[in-house]
Motif scaffolding. Structure first.
Motif, PDB file in Angstrom:
ATOM      1  N   GLU A  67       0.847  -1.189   0.000  1.00 25.14           N
ATOM      2  CA  GLU A  67       0.000   0.000   0.000  1.00 25.14           C
ATOM      3  C   GLU A  67       0.884   1.241   0.000  1.00 25.14           C
ATOM      4  O   GLU A  67       2.074   1.173   0.344  1.00 25.14           O
ATOM      5  N   THR A  68       0.297   2.369  -0.347  1.00 18.57           N
ATOM      6  CA  THR A  68       1.052   3.618  -0.415  1.00 18.57           C
ATOM      7  C   THR A  68       1.708   3.958   0.925  1.00 18.57           C
ATOM      8  O   THR A  68       2.861   4.399   0.960  1.00 18.57           O
ATOM      9  N   THR A  69       1.004   3.737   2.014  1.00 16.00           N
ATOM     10  CA  THR A  69       1.587   4.042   3.325  1.00 16.00           C
ATOM     11  C   THR A  69       2.804   3.169   3.620  1.00 16.00           C
ATOM     12  O   THR A  69       3.791   3.641   4.173  1.00 16.00           O
ATOM     13  N   GLU A  86       6.762   4.375   4.140  1.00 19.11           N
ATOM     14  CA  GLU A  86       7.586   3.964   5.276  1.00 19.11           C
ATOM     15  C   GLU A  86       8.901   3.340   4.819  1.00 19.11           C
ATOM     16  O   GLU A  86       9.964   3.657   5.346  1.00 19.11           O
ATOM     17  N   ARG A  87       8.832   2.467   3.848  1.00 13.18           N
ATOM     18  CA  ARG A  87      10.045   1.776   3.381  1.00 13.18           C
ATOM     19  C   ARG A  87      11.012   2.695   2.648  1.00 13.18           C
ATOM     20  O   ARG A  87      12.213   2.488   2.695  1.00 13.18           O
ATOM     21  N   GLU A 112       3.762  10.199   2.962  1.00 10.35           N
ATOM     22  CA  GLU A 112       2.749   9.487   2.187  1.00 10.35           C
ATOM     23  C   GLU A 112       2.407  10.265   0.919  1.00 10.35           C
ATOM     24  O   GLU A 112       2.192   9.677  -0.142  1.00 10.35           O
ATOM     25  N   ARG A 113       2.363  11.583   1.020  1.00 10.36           N
ATOM     26  CA  ARG A 113       2.075  12.423  -0.145  1.00 10.36           C
ATOM     27  C   ARG A 113       3.139  12.246  -1.231  1.00 10.36           C
ATOM     28  O   ARG A 113       2.812  12.116  -2.413  1.00 10.36           O
ATOM     29  N   THR A 114       4.403  12.203  -0.823  1.00 10.53           N
ATOM     30  CA  THR A 114       5.487  11.989  -1.777  1.00 10.53           C
ATOM     31  C   THR A 114       5.372  10.610  -2.417  1.00 10.53           C
ATOM     32  O   THR A 114       5.556  10.466  -3.626  1.00 10.53           O
ATOM     33  N   ALA A 115       5.050   9.611  -1.625  1.00 16.87           N
ATOM     34  CA  ALA A 115       4.893   8.257  -2.143  1.00 16.87           C
ATOM     35  C   ALA A 115       3.766   8.203  -3.172  1.00 16.87           C
ATOM     36  O   ALA A 115       3.906   7.560  -4.221  1.00 16.87           O
ATOM     37  N   LYS A 116       2.662   8.887  -2.900  1.00 14.20           N
ATOM     38  CA  LYS A 116       1.541   8.924  -3.850  1.00 14.20           C
ATOM     39  C   LYS A 116       1.978   9.548  -5.170  1.00 14.20           C
ATOM     40  O   LYS A 116       1.621   9.064  -6.241  1.00 14.20           O
ATOM     41  N   ARG A 117       2.740  10.623  -5.073  1.00 12.16           N
ATOM     42  CA  ARG A 117       3.231  11.286  -6.288  1.00 12.16           C
ATOM     43  C   ARG A 117       4.194  10.394  -7.062  1.00 12.16           C
ATOM     44  O   ARG A 117       4.156  10.355  -8.297  1.00 12.16           O
TER      45      ARG A 117
END
Length: 44
Positions: free
Chosen positions: A12-14, A18-19, A24-29
């Motif tokens: 998942e995005t979260t 973390e990894r 989370e916003r950066t990961a979504k982008r």
């Protein structure tokens, strides 16, 4: 691990955030950018 492998493992995005030690916003982008680059409609 790379973003590609994290997505391939179905995280998942979260969990990706973390990894990769990013928000989370950066990961979504990052995920959205990768999906767009490969011409996919979604991450599935």
């Amino acid at each position: 691990m790379t973003l590609w492998s994290l997505l391939a493992h179905g995280l998942e995005t979260t969990e990706i955030a973390e990894r990769l030690h990013v928000s989370e916003r950066t990961a979504k982008r990052l995920v959205a950018s990768l999906i767009q680059r490969v011409g996919a409609r979604n991450r599935i």
